[in-house]
Design a protein around this motif. Structure first.
Motif, PDB file in Angstrom:
ATOM      1  N   ASP A  22       0.840  -1.195   0.000  1.00  0.00           N
ATOM      2  CA  ASP A  22       0.000   0.000   0.000  1.00  0.00           C
ATOM      3  C   ASP A  22       0.876   1.247   0.000  1.00  0.00           C
ATOM      4  O   ASP A  22       1.969   1.255   0.580  1.00  0.00           O
ATOM      5  N   ASP A  23       0.364   2.295  -0.641  1.00  0.00           N
ATOM      6  CA  ASP A  23       1.046   3.588  -0.568  1.00  0.00           C
ATOM      7  C   ASP A  23       1.135   4.008   0.893  1.00  0.00           C
ATOM      8  O   ASP A  23       0.212   3.823   1.669  1.00  0.00           O
ATOM      9  N   GLY A  24       2.254   4.549   1.269  1.00  0.00           N
ATOM     10  CA  GLY A  24       2.424   5.027   2.633  1.00  0.00           C
ATOM     11  C   GLY A  24       2.911   3.985   3.608  1.00  0.00           C
ATOM     12  O   GLY A  24       3.162   4.279   4.769  1.00  0.00           O
ATOM     13  N   VAL A  25       3.044   2.724   3.159  1.00  0.00           N
ATOM     14  CA  VAL A  25       3.551   1.667   4.026  1.00  0.00           C
ATOM     15  C   VAL A  25       5.003   1.413   3.651  1.00  0.00           C
ATOM     16  O   VAL A  25       5.319   1.113   2.506  1.00  0.00           O
ATOM     17  N   ASP A  26       5.881   1.560   4.613  1.00  0.00           N
ATOM     18  CA  ASP A  26       7.310   1.352   4.394  1.00  0.00           C
ATOM     19  C   ASP A  26       7.685  -0.036   4.902  1.00  0.00           C
ATOM     20  O   ASP A  26       7.933  -0.225   6.092  1.00  0.00           O
ATOM     21  N   LEU A  27       7.707  -1.004   3.989  1.00  0.00           N
ATOM     22  CA  LEU A  27       8.057  -2.363   4.391  1.00  0.00           C
ATOM     23  C   LEU A  27       9.511  -2.480   4.810  1.00  0.00           C
ATOM     24  O   LEU A  27       9.893  -3.448   5.454  1.00  0.00           O
ATOM     25  N   ASP A  28      10.330  -1.502   4.454  1.00  0.00           N
ATOM     26  CA  ASP A  28      11.727  -1.530   4.865  1.00  0.00           C
ATOM     27  C   ASP A  28      11.917  -1.027   6.289  1.00  0.00           C
ATOM     28  O   ASP A  28      13.004  -1.130   6.840  1.00  0.00           O
ATOM     29  N   GLY A  29      10.856  -0.498   6.873  1.00  0.00           N
ATOM     30  CA  GLY A  29      10.932  -0.012   8.247  1.00  0.00           C
ATOM     31  C   GLY A  29      10.842  -1.155   9.242  1.00  0.00           C
ATOM     32  O   GLY A  29      10.918  -2.333   8.894  1.00  0.00           O
ATOM     33  N   ASP A  30      10.676  -0.806  10.494  1.00  0.00           N
ATOM     34  CA  ASP A  30      10.574  -1.789  11.572  1.00  0.00           C
ATOM     35  C   ASP A  30       9.137  -2.304  11.633  1.00  0.00           C
ATOM     36  O   ASP A  30       8.298  -1.758  12.351  1.00  0.00           O
TER      37      ASP A  30
END
Length: 91
Positions: A22-30
């Motif tokens: 989804d837009d706005g979801v940073d899968l590279d984050g924690d």
């Protein structure tokens, strides 16, 4: 110990292949302890994810345990448990 370990990076790759992000979801984050729904993954996307994991790693995930895996950390632990069990029965 399993010859293959399933990691958060592996899960990210499969999630992107199965359903994108989804837009706005940073899968590279924690994201390890984030609820899959908060990350934008509904049941159909997660079923596709489970199917890809099973095919890629040659395991069969317990349906009830998979349904209860609400976060990436829990799903990763579940997959690694199955990988370890599969390694234990291989000659």
């Amino acid at each position: 110990m399993a010859d293959t370990e399933f990691t958060l990076s592996d899960l990210r790759t499969i999630l992107l292949e199965a359903a994108g992000a989804d837009d706005g979801v940073d899968l590279d984050g924690d994201i390890a302890d984030s609820d899959f729904q908060d990350l934008g993954y509904e049941s159909l996307a997660l079923l596709e994810t489970a199917g890809r994991i099973e095919r890629r790693y040659g395991i069969s995930l317990d349906e009830e345990a998979f349904d209860n895996a609400r976060t990436p950390r829990v799903l990763i632990d579940l997959v690694n448990t199955h990988l370890s069990a599969a390694d234990a029965v291989r000659p």
